[in-house]
Design a protein around this motif. Structure first.
Motif, mmCIF file in Angstrom:
data_model
loop_
_atom_site.group_PDB
_atom_site.id
_atom_site.type_symbol
_atom_site.label_atom_id
_atom_site.label_comp_id
_atom_site.label_asym_id
_atom_site.label_seq_id
_atom_site.Cartn_x
_atom_site.Cartn_y
_atom_site.Cartn_z
ATOM 1 N N SER A 389 -51.050 2.600 23.813
ATOM 2 C CA SER A 389 -50.643 3.905 24.336
ATOM 3 C C SER A 389 -49.432 4.361 23.522
ATOM 4 N N PHE A 395 -43.064 -1.044 20.717
ATOM 5 C CA PHE A 395 -43.367 -2.071 21.728
ATOM 6 C C PHE A 395 -44.869 -2.160 21.980
ATOM 7 N N SER A 425 -44.893 8.840 21.262
ATOM 8 C CA SER A 425 -44.369 7.778 22.112
ATOM 9 C C SER A 425 -43.854 8.348 23.440
ATOM 10 N N ALA A 426 -43.889 7.502 24.488
ATOM 11 C CA ALA A 426 -43.520 7.966 25.835
ATOM 12 C C ALA A 426 -42.120 8.576 25.875
ATOM 13 N N PHE A 473 -35.147 3.818 27.734
ATOM 14 C CA PHE A 473 -35.597 2.492 28.190
ATOM 15 C C PHE A 473 -37.102 2.465 28.414
ATOM 16 N N TYR A 474 -37.775 1.615 27.658
ATOM 17 C CA TYR A 474 -39.183 1.291 27.924
ATOM 18 C C TYR A 474 -39.222 0.041 28.796
ATOM 19 N N ASN A 475 -40.345 -0.212 29.455
ATOM 20 C CA ASN A 475 -40.516 -1.396 30.310
ATOM 21 C C ASN A 475 -39.283 -1.616 31.195
ATOM 22 N N PRO A 476 -38.869 -0.591 31.955
ATOM 23 C CA PRO A 476 -37.587 -0.696 32.648
ATOM 24 C C PRO A 476 -37.595 -1.731 33.773
ATOM 25 N N GLY A 505 -39.279 10.012 33.596
ATOM 26 C CA GLY A 505 -40.631 10.555 33.396
ATOM 27 C C GLY A 505 -41.644 9.506 33.807
ATOM 28 N N ASP A 507 -45.741 8.535 34.312
ATOM 29 C CA ASP A 507 -47.122 8.913 33.968
ATOM 30 C C ASP A 507 -47.168 10.231 33.208
ATOM 31 N N ARG A 531 -44.317 2.325 35.104
ATOM 32 C CA ARG A 531 -44.950 3.465 34.439
ATOM 33 C C ARG A 531 -43.939 4.582 34.189
ATOM 34 N N THR A 532 -42.661 4.233 34.263
ATOM 35 C CA THR A 532 -41.599 5.230 34.121
ATOM 36 C C THR A 532 -40.837 5.025 32.816
ATOM 37 N N MET A 533 -40.451 6.141 32.227
ATOM 38 C CA MET A 533 -39.587 6.155 31.063
ATOM 39 C C MET A 533 -38.214 6.588 31.557
#
Ligand code: SAH
Length: 565
Positions: A389, A395, A425-426, A473-476, A505, A507, A531-533
């Motif tokens: 994704s 990551f 990217s997200a 932050f990804y994978n928070p 953010g 989804d 699922r949050t950025m």
């Protein structure tokens, strides 16, 4: 040689039965149904016009179950542009009429006849040459190439005016064409692989029965060798090289320039041996030198049956989820894939796929195993796609794939045509919806300590916050990592005020997406899930109200004192 898979486009449930009947004739065809109006299509679309134009530009044969006029009006803006002209047909909703509209040279009449036969009606063929001769002279079957289209058009109109014609050379498909043949005719259809200047009354058709085996060589050198041997370049079916030269960019460019596939044989040694091995019904073989040989076969060659292709592995990014945010190169890559590998959720998001495409869904954590599996498939000559994704380099799978290749000493893996295709990217998709919170220097981090020690995460958080970088932050947070986000926010709060803007953010680009603007002081880990950025502003990040409600967030491009102007 395979034909491209048609798209069947419908606007309402009333057409579904007819669409399914057509799909029985073309099992790989995808039925596109208007969202909210059609239940049970293979794929949903939002907007008829945009969908039809996109399919057309991608050279996909279109079977539209609606009025011919709608299709014509929709595609009209594209018709003056040069480029793809796939077959386009309108079929009556109830299957009572089949009207070929565009793509005469792409075989629209053949499709029309096939569909009409499947629906048990007659096709509305209007092409005069077709009607009179039962086949379009200007669209010879695969394995043959027309010399010159413009000359060909004049030739056909002469024939239609009542002239007779001679056929020179083997043209099996013309046997059933009911052409007005006569040995004394002024007009001639000439089928052969010899280089030849067409004279005024001649239609040249070249069988693609020539193969050039090369170890090194440019398109220029190949053209010169063919010319020297008095062989038409139009008859060239493919290039064949030694599989040890699979990664040669010179050979790849030569094939691209000549517009023919590049295939690889297992036999090493002189080019001539390689070629002899690969071609079944050899007519002539000409050795140019050690590194080049030309062979002519008795029949047109199907390149797919000669040697094998160089395998391809593309690591692609789907973007956050919405189809509009997927880059066109990724869409094209998905269309050509034989195999699709990835975490199940993302593979489903990338689909639907045709019946001939193999999906390999795996658990999210088996990344190295998935990467190795991808190379094994690609090394067999398949076209393989690994999906991530967002962007595959953030990551995600691209680094795992490169790590697998780096660890391997298998030449077949290193010879694979590997390409990484980027995605949105997200963090960027989320930032865009909020405004421009990452409009100045920023730092991207994954808060997951699965593959790195928590201490290094703390250190980076501390230094990045101190440096006043905006943070993404990804994978928070996750069920197995419940406390880490709280600790991370404590560290950030040591360097930033409670009023610092924060964007959450969830989804983004997917159904049910949410965007929330808050502050560091108000942010608690329970507002965040996997699922949050999470975007945290710097000391300069600002927030102001939007006319339609909500807020804009941005980080100005300057730092310190605002520059004049
Ligand atoms: N390669 C991906 C990131 C994979 S890490 C990319 O470039 O976007 C997975 C994390 O990305 C999730 O935990 C979440 O923090 C974030 N993420 C991925 N997709 C998202 C989306 N659509 N909306 C919000 N966050 C998303």
């Amino acid at each position: 040689m395979g034909r491209p898979v048609p798209a069947i486009v419908i606007l309402g449930n009333g057409s579904l039965a007819t669409a399914r009947r057509i799909q029985q004739r073309y099992p790989d065809a995808v039925i596109h149904g208007l969202a909210g109006r059609v239940n049970g299509a293979d794929r949903e679309y939002q907007e008829f016009g945009a969908t039809l134009r996109e399919l057309y530009q991608q050279d996909t044969p279109i079977i539209a179950l609606c009025a011919a006029g709608i299709v014509i009006r929709t595609l009209a803006p594209l018709l003056l542009e040069k480029g793809a002209e796939p077959p386009v047909l309108a079929v009556a909703e109830d299957g009572s009429a089949v009207v070929p509209l565009l793509g005469g040279l792409g075989g629209v009449n053949v499709l029309a006849r096939e569909i009409a036969a499947a629906l048990d009606v007659a096709a509305a063929i209007t092409t005069s040459g077709e009607l009179r001769f039962g086949t379009c002279l200007l669209n010879p079957p695969s394995g043959y190439a027309l010399g010159d289209l413009e000359l060909g058009k004049r030739f056909v109109s002469d024939l239609l005016a009542g002239e007779s014609v001679r056929i020179e050379g083997p043209a099996p498909w013309l046997a059933e064409a009911q052409l007005p043949e006569s040995q004394q005719a002024r007009l001639a259809i000439h089928v052969g692989h010899a280089e030849r200047q067409p004279n005024a009354n001649e239609l040249l058709i070249y069988p693609r029965n020539v193969l050039v085996a090369v170890t090194t060589g440019t398109a220029e050198a190949i053209r010169a060798a063919l010319h020297e041997a008095n062989i038409a370049v139009q008859s060239l079916a493919c290039l064949l090289a030694d599989e040890r030269d699979m990664a040669s960019s010179a050979l790849r460019e030569a094939a691209l320039e000549l517009g023919v596939p590049l295939r690889f044989g297992a036999r090493s040694g002189a080019a001539l041996e390689q070629a002899r091995d690969a071609v079944p019904s050899l007519l002539t073989a000409i050795e140019i030198n050690d590194s080049m040989a030309i062979v002519v076969a008795a029949e047109p060659l199907d390149p797919l049956l000669i040697g094998r292709p160089r395998g391809r592995l593309a690591v692609i990014g789907l973007g956050p989820g919405a189809a509009e945010l997927m880059v066109p190169a990724v869409k094209a890559e998905l269309a050509r894939a034989n195999d699709v590998l990835g975490y199940e959720t993302y593979v489903r998001m990338a689909g639907p796929f045709r019946a001939d495409q193999v999906m390999h869904c795996t658990d999210n954590r088996e990344e190295m195993q998935r990467a190795r599996h991808a190379f094994e498939l690609a090394a067999q000559g398949r076209s393989v796609v690994v999906v991530s994704s967002g962007d595959p380099g953030v990551f995600a799978m691209a680094a795992a794939v490169l790590e697998a290749l780096h660890e391997s000493s298998d030449a077949n893996w290193h010879n694979v045509d590997l390409e990484i295709l980027p995605g949105v990217s997200a963090s960027l998709a989320t930032a865009a919806q909020a405004g421009a919170p990452l409009g100045h220097d920023f730092c991207v981090m994954s808060l997951s300590d699965n593959l790195k020690p928590w201490s290094i995460i703390e250190k980076r958080l501390d230094l990045a916050s101190q440096a006043d970088l905006a943070l993404a932050f990804y994978n928070p947070i996750s069920r197995s990592r419940p406390w880490q986000l709280g600790r991370a926010l404590e560290i950030v709060a040591q360097h930033r005020t409670a009023e610092t803007p924060v964007v959450l953010g969830r989804d983004i680009g997917r159904p049910g997406q949410t965007l929330r603007v808050t502050t560091l002081g108000q942010l608690t880990p329970d507002q965040v899930d996997m699922r949050t950025m999470v975007l945290i502003g710097s000391s300069t990040t600002c927030v102001f109200p939007r006319a339609e409600g909500g807020e804009w967030v941005y980080t100005p491009r300057w730092y310190g004192d605002k520059p004049a102007g």
